[in-house]
Design a protein around this motif. Sequence first.
Motif, PDB file in Angstrom:
ATOM      1  N   GLY A   1       7.143  -6.124   0.509  1.00 33.42           N
ATOM      2  CA  GLY A   1       7.874  -4.989  -0.035  1.00 33.42           C
ATOM      3  C   GLY A   1       7.033  -3.730  -0.041  1.00 33.42           C
ATOM      4  N   ARG A   2       7.615  -2.687  -0.670  1.00 33.14           N
ATOM      5  CA  ARG A   2       6.957  -1.380  -0.728  1.00 33.14           C
ATOM      6  C   ARG A   2       6.049  -1.266  -1.939  1.00 33.14           C
ATOM      7  N   TYR A   3       4.964  -0.524  -1.764  1.00 39.79           N
ATOM      8  CA  TYR A   3       4.064  -0.226  -2.889  1.00 39.79           C
ATOM      9  C   TYR A   3       3.575   1.214  -2.730  1.00 39.79           C
ATOM     10  N   ASP A   4       4.447   2.152  -3.035  1.00 36.86           N
ATOM     11  CA  ASP A   4       4.212   3.568  -2.750  1.00 36.86           C
ATOM     12  C   ASP A   4       3.064   4.187  -3.532  1.00 36.86           C
ATOM     13  N   TYR A   5       2.780   3.670  -4.741  1.00 36.49           N
ATOM     14  CA  TYR A   5       1.834   4.354  -5.628  1.00 36.49           C
ATOM     15  C   TYR A   5       0.494   3.623  -5.762  1.00 36.49           C
ATOM     16  N   LEU A   6       0.346   2.501  -5.093  1.00 36.99           N
ATOM     17  CA  LEU A   6      -0.851   1.687  -5.306  1.00 36.99           C
ATOM     18  C   LEU A   6      -2.128   2.404  -4.876  1.00 36.99           C
TER      19      LEU A   6
END
Length: 440
Positions: free
Chosen positions: A290-295
């Motif tokens: 999945g997405r992890y835009d802020y990691l």
Amino acid sequence: MKLQAVRGFKDWLPEDFAKYEYLIELAKNILKTYNYKEIKIPILEKTELFVRSIGEFTDIVQKETYTFQDRNKEFLTLRPEATAGICRMIIERGLFINPKPLKFFTIGPMFRHERPQKGRLREFFQINVELFSPLNPHIEAELIFLAMEILKAPFSFQEKGKNIYTLELNSLGCPKCRIKYKEDLLKFLEKNREKLCETCKERIIKNPLRVLDCKNEVCKEVVSKSPVITEYLCKDCKDHLISLKEILDFIDIKYVENPRLVRGLDYYVRTIFEIKAKGLGAQDTVAAGGRYDYLLEELGGPYLPAIGFAIGLERWAISIFGDEEKRGILDSKNFLEKLNPDLFIILLGKELLKRGVKLATFLRKKGVRCEITYEEKSLKAQLKNADKLSAKYSLILGEEELKKRSAILRDMRKSIQESIDFKDWEDLSVKVFEKIKNEI
């Protein structure tokens, strides 16, 4: 005391390598055509990395990591997943300055101190694929397509097995969506607190979203009636999910929407997915992501959205080759044959034995898997040995054959043989290779 492997850790035997190497090479070849570049990250990282990335109140950090203090009193952790380490590498090496997208993959072991499961031990191997770039539904759809293409690669030339994988899709929304959702979820969980397991009662206070990922059957029953995140999506997240599904439909990727699908890591936002395999029972997830835009930003780097997935190598292998309980779609026998020598060299006579290395070296340089016994044994004994090793051919050379410059090549499966005239060892290796090259 009887010595044995640590619980949840497994020896890899030659037959395991034959299967895993086949799958890894398939995956690598496909990933390289998509311009993903292979990297390696350490299996040990500072514990703080996983606390900050995965979440302090996740089961993984609280219960499942192998964490210890080293001699410098620093807390270190065997990596439970790869994404956090890849983000740390990008920040530390300044790779975010490079032109986007950044497309990486890595293959190796992960470690979680959880109950060993079928195809998921405490040491398990993953193929991890990560893409860092400004994202849109087209990029996400391509990544999901890539995951499915890798999993189906062993069946690329046959229909059998192509439909054993099911894609489940959901959106976790963005931080803006989750404010109202968390409020309503917390109210629901507080109302049903007494029905939950003790661990989930603690989760309500620390991280209510983790209750949704509980494997306890009673908790799963409670959660089945809880609010779902898809009912709380903002307009941007709704439109994004609709666009993603339209693209998946257009490229003919079948999927099932699962509004209760969650992931066990805190860093996911918007698109998440799991790919399940038929016939694996309860533990049927072969790939997930999945997405992890802020990691990257949360770990001290710049804001740079990302999406990725991991394939569990052991479960992927079981879905294809089967295990001790059931047969797989592909016949393991074909892969185990790769472990057998192409040629067993039989040298009769003490004087010939010292020449064996030279002959075997010429053949091995041509890619022939050779086996040779540097012992004075009878022809009968050596042929028996060749048969036990399931060698395809045996090359027989004694003092008489050497004088005549004529060796005997025997097909061990058909029990037929022929003579090969030669000038020297290199000439013999060339002629033997020409005879058997189509069989190796």
